[in-house]
Design an enzyme around this catalytic site. Structure first.
Site, PDB file in Angstrom:
ATOM      1  N   HIS A   1      40.361  -3.446  30.287  1.00  0.00           N
ATOM      2  CA  HIS A   1      40.059  -4.739  30.920  1.00  0.00           C
ATOM      3  C   HIS A   1      41.282  -5.664  30.972  1.00  0.00           C
ATOM      4  CE1 HIS A   1      35.896  -3.716  31.138  1.00  0.00           C
ATOM      5  NE2 HIS A   1      35.711  -3.713  29.830  1.00  0.00           N
TER       6      HIS A   1
ATOM      7  N   ASP B   1      34.392   4.941  31.100  1.00  0.00           N
ATOM      8  CA  ASP B   1      33.765   3.949  30.229  1.00  0.00           C
ATOM      9  C   ASP B   1      32.516   3.377  30.905  1.00  0.00           C
ATOM     10  OD1 ASP B   1      34.695   2.076  27.725  1.00  0.00           O
ATOM     11  OD2 ASP B   1      33.665   0.868  29.225  1.00  0.00           O
TER      12      ASP B   1
ATOM     13  N   HIS C   1      31.901   0.327  31.320  1.00  0.00           N
ATOM     14  CA  HIS C   1      32.329  -0.809  32.128  1.00  0.00           C
ATOM     15  C   HIS C   1      33.471  -0.419  33.063  1.00  0.00           C
ATOM     16  CE1 HIS C   1      30.804  -2.420  28.240  1.00  0.00           C
ATOM     17  NE2 HIS C   1      30.169  -3.262  29.040  1.00  0.00           N
TER      18      HIS C   1
ATOM     19  N   ASP D   1      30.695   4.288  25.336  1.00  0.00           N
ATOM     20  CA  ASP D   1      29.644   3.279  25.405  1.00  0.00           C
ATOM     21  C   ASP D   1      28.673   3.512  26.552  1.00  0.00           C
ATOM     22  OD1 ASP D   1      31.772   2.752  27.074  1.00  0.00           O
ATOM     23  OD2 ASP D   1      31.913   0.625  26.608  1.00  0.00           O
TER      24      ASP D   1
END
Length: 342
Positions: free
Chosen positions: A158, A193, A195, A282
């Protein structure tokens, strides 16, 4: 498989996490990396301590202003005399056009996308060592290894060239990809991931020498909300060199594997010399940041599909938060990967 790890990660222990207006403990705790390390040790992998690579690899991706901010922010914050125990930005410029601020509070807002990346006493040290971990893994591939696993913490995908966010400070996968460009004309980054890897996308969005592909929960309903949509394809020279494959919330193994097929159709056409995998665990059905529903066995199938493509591959750890199954999920992934390589 050789595993690279830096014990200094544990000195970064963020406390604050804002969820729907409620302050909660951060999910990005040192214990998650400890659980992952225990998993690779159970499997008998060779664990190496990350070497120090200095500022060069970081500076190849991140701006001088941002790196200076990360290095000095904690001391400046403490010097205010009435500041909290972590740097958490309370004002943001909405970005351009805007003037770069001198005051530490203003610079915190400029360089921090959200409140999920509080900076504490040892954040800079831990972030640098996570970047070293990724570069060490990339160096193993440059020296001829077929695969390596960089157990990075804090995570990185990120983080933009000049902005932290979502638990991330330095973009480990991007730094590794740039390091691999020393020997490879084209590098692909595959982000699996939960996200979207918005920082990685942003760093390479106008470049064609690094293909970025991300499979993730649909940002129409999930973090990071503003990036990761299917229509984002790159700009300028980078147009058509970014591929986003958002999945409906709650998607499990089969939709993920179908998206992976589409991802590798693009990656094969790009013909990279090496593959960097931003490995998030995740996407697991029981993860605290629940958005997808991949099973423990599903991680093995995902890894098998990646390994069968045959690219020299660097695995760079991203998300995956504390559940009893966290270590099992990594073991499943690595077993699947190595099984398909034999």
């Amino acid at each position: 498989m050789k595993v690279i790890h830096a014990p200094e990660h544990s000195r970064h222990d963020p406390q604050f996490f804002l969820v729907r207006g409620m302050a909660k403990p951060s999910a990005e705790k040192p214990e998650r990396a400890q659980a992952l390390l225990a998993a690779v040790e159970r499997q008998g992998h060779q664990v190496l301590t990350a070497e120090a690579f200095g500022p060069g690899p970081r500076a190849a991706i991140h701006t001088p202003e941002y790196l200076q901010f990360l290095e000095t922010a904690w001391q400046e914050w403490q010097a205010l005399g009435d500041s909290g125990g972590e740097i958490i930005a309370n004002v943001h410029p909405g970005r351009r056009p805007a003037s770069y601020p001198q005051h530490i509070v203003g610079r915190a807002g400029w360089h921090m996308a959200d409140t999920a990346c509080p900076i504490g006493t040892h954040t800079w040290e831990a972030a640098c060592r996570a970047a070293d971990t990724a570069v060490h893994g990339a160096s193993l591939l440059l020296d001829g290894a077929d695969e390596a696993y960089a157990l990075c913490r804090p995570p990185g995908h990120h983080a933009y060239a000049d902005m932290a966010g979502g638990f991330c400070f330095l973009n480990n996968a991007a730094i590794a990809a740039q390091h691999l460009r020393q020997a490879h004309e084209r590098v692909a980054v595959l982000d699996v991931d939960l996200h979207h890897g918005n920082g990685t996308q942003g760093i390479f969005y106008r470049r064609r020498d690094v293909l970025t592909v991300s499979i993730h929960a649909d940002p129409a309903q999930f973090y990071p909300f503003f990036w990761g949509h299917a229509q984002e394809r790159g700009e300028g020279e980078g147009e058509s060199f970014n591929l986003n494959l958002p999945l409906p919330i709650g998607s499990g193994d089969e939709p993920f594997l179908q998206a992976l097929d589409r991802a590798f159709a693009a990656i094969r056409a790009y013909a990279p010399g090496v593959l960097v995998v931003a490995l998030g665990l995740d996407a697991f059905a029981g993860d605290p940041l629940a958005g997808l529903a991949v099973t423990t066995e599903g991680f093995s199938r995902i890894a098998e599909a990646i390994a069968r493509e045959g690219f020299p591959t660097l695995l760079v750890q991203e998300g995956g938060y504390l559940t009893p199954e966290l270590g099992e999920n990594l073991e499943s992934f690595l077993q699947g990967f190595e099984g398909a390589r034999k």
